[in-house]
Every structure is written in structure tokens, then in C-alpha cells.
Write a protein that holds these residues in place. Sequence first.
Motif, PDB file in Angstrom:
ATOM      1  N   LYS A   1       0.862  -1.299  -0.004  1.00  0.00           N
ATOM      2  CA  LYS A   1       0.091  -0.004   0.032  1.00  0.00           C
ATOM      3  C   LYS A   1       0.821   1.218   0.164  1.00  0.00           C
ATOM      4  CE  LYS A   1      -4.050  -2.530   2.138  1.00  0.00           C
ATOM      5  NZ  LYS A   1      -4.091  -3.199   0.922  1.00  0.00           N
ATOM      6  N   PRO A   2       0.334   2.313  -0.252  1.00  0.00           N
ATOM      7  CA  PRO A   2       1.090   3.547  -0.346  1.00  0.00           C
ATOM      8  C   PRO A   2       1.359   4.027   1.006  1.00  0.00           C
ATOM      9  CG  PRO A   2      -1.099   3.626  -1.733  1.00  0.00           C
ATOM     10  CD  PRO A   2      -1.065   2.422  -1.010  1.00  0.00           C
ATOM     11  N   GLY A   3       2.643   4.380   1.116  1.00  0.00           N
ATOM     12  CA  GLY A   3       3.279   4.830   2.480  1.00  0.00           C
ATOM     13  C   GLY A   3       4.102   3.540   2.940  1.00  0.00           C
ATOM     14  N   GLU A   4       3.826   2.315   2.559  1.00  0.00           N
ATOM     15  CA  GLU A   4       4.366   1.234   3.005  1.00  0.00           C
ATOM     16  C   GLU A   4       5.884   0.963   2.436  1.00  0.00           C
ATOM     17  OE1 GLU A   4       2.551  -2.733   2.882  1.00  0.00           O
ATOM     18  OE2 GLU A   4       0.561  -1.765   3.591  1.00  0.00           O
ATOM     19  N   GLN A   5       6.785   0.444   3.278  1.00  0.00           N
ATOM     20  CA  GLN A   5       8.172   0.452   2.709  1.00  0.00           C
ATOM     21  C   GLN A   5       8.087  -1.022   1.904  1.00  0.00           C
ATOM     22  OE1 GLN A   5      10.882   0.178   6.022  1.00  0.00           O
ATOM     23  NE2 GLN A   5      12.781   0.247   4.678  1.00  0.00           N
ATOM     24  N   MET A   6       9.085  -0.921   0.832  1.00  0.00           N
ATOM     25  CA  MET A   6       9.232  -1.816   0.021  1.00  0.00           C
ATOM     26  C   MET A   6      10.024  -2.766   0.597  1.00  0.00           C
ATOM     27  SD  MET A   6       7.607  -1.483  -2.990  1.00  0.00           S
ATOM     28  CE  MET A   6       8.518  -2.444  -3.954  1.00  0.00           C
ATOM     29  N   PRO A   7      10.170  -4.121   0.087  1.00  0.00           N
ATOM     30  CA  PRO A   7      11.096  -5.047   0.804  1.00  0.00           C
ATOM     31  C   PRO A   7      12.660  -4.643   0.573  1.00  0.00           C
ATOM     32  CG  PRO A   7       9.554  -6.216  -0.715  1.00  0.00           C
ATOM     33  CD  PRO A   7       9.127  -4.736  -0.950  1.00  0.00           C
ATOM     34  N   SER A   8      13.471  -5.252   1.471  1.00  0.00           N
ATOM     35  CA  SER A   8      14.669  -4.577   1.225  1.00  0.00           C
ATOM     36  C   SER A   8      15.409  -5.262   0.046  1.00  0.00           C
ATOM     37  CB  SER A   8      15.601  -5.156   2.433  1.00  0.00           C
ATOM     38  OG  SER A   8      15.881  -6.485   2.650  1.00  0.00           O
TER      39      SER A   8
END
Length: 161
Positions: free
Chosen positions: A32-39
Motif C-alpha cells: 500500500k501507499p506509504g508502506e516500505q518496499m522489501p529490502s
Amino acid sequence: MSPSPESKQDRRPPYQHAADELRRDILQGRIKPGEQMPSIRELQERFGVANMTARGALNVLRDEGLIYTIHGRGSFVADHDAVGEFSVGYTPPAWYLANRDKTPPQAEHMEGSPDGSEATGGTLTEMLTALRDELRALSAEHQELRREVEELKSQQSKSQS
């Protein structure tokens, strides 16, 4: 993890495959918007790719405006309005816009594929053909723009002489 027969035919670089899957996750709301992408490390493990390949996938999404990066913190999904359009200037490709409401016929009957991503058929072929045609047109336009720039540089250097 052995590649499926379909992926052997697809000659796109691995970073494009990873970017496509991450893009699908974002557009379908799994990230979702604002969530961090996987490293980067998580992406390496998920897709079985090298560090630079995972970075390349994130770079594609960043260039498209789907994500943004904060140095030292990571990459995050860009905000988009309620209609689903991204406020950072993201414009989905024409083939996506033309086909986003179409469901491949086989998707209704496939198990383990709620989004129909594994379905193949006329619709997928049409989408890929449209994407190929769009890329060819963009490439031709890019080459024409490069020629124009070179001509302008040439004219400028002649006028300065």
C-alpha cells in the motif's frame, strides 16, 4: 528454483521480471501507499537474483514514480489518490490502461491465481503485442529526438565558429 517454460521464451532482463511483479503488487494494493518496499536482500531472496538486479528493479519503479527512496531508510510506495492514480506523475503504459479491466478468460478457472497473472491466452498475447508495439514506437521517437539534438548541437557549433 527452475524457470518455467514461458520464462525461457521471455528474453527480458531479470530486473524487468522483478519490477513487473513488484509493480503488480503495488497496483493491486498488496503493498500500500506509504508502506516500505522489501529490502534489497529480501528481493534477492524472493526473485533469486543478484544485488544489482534487485536494485535495477527498484530503479525501474522509482523512474516510473511508483516508489521513492529515502537515503538510509529504504524505498516506499508513493501516495496515490482514491481513484488509484499516482500523484507523483506515474502514468501507466498504454497497454496496461487499455487492458486493466479485462480479465483473461482462463483466470476464472485457474486455482492458485486470484489475479490471473499465470493465465495465458488471447488477452495476454494482445497485451504483450501492444506493449511491444508501444516500445518500438517509443524507441523510434527516442532515436528521432536524438537526431534532432545532434542537429541542433551541430548548428550551434557552426554558428559559434
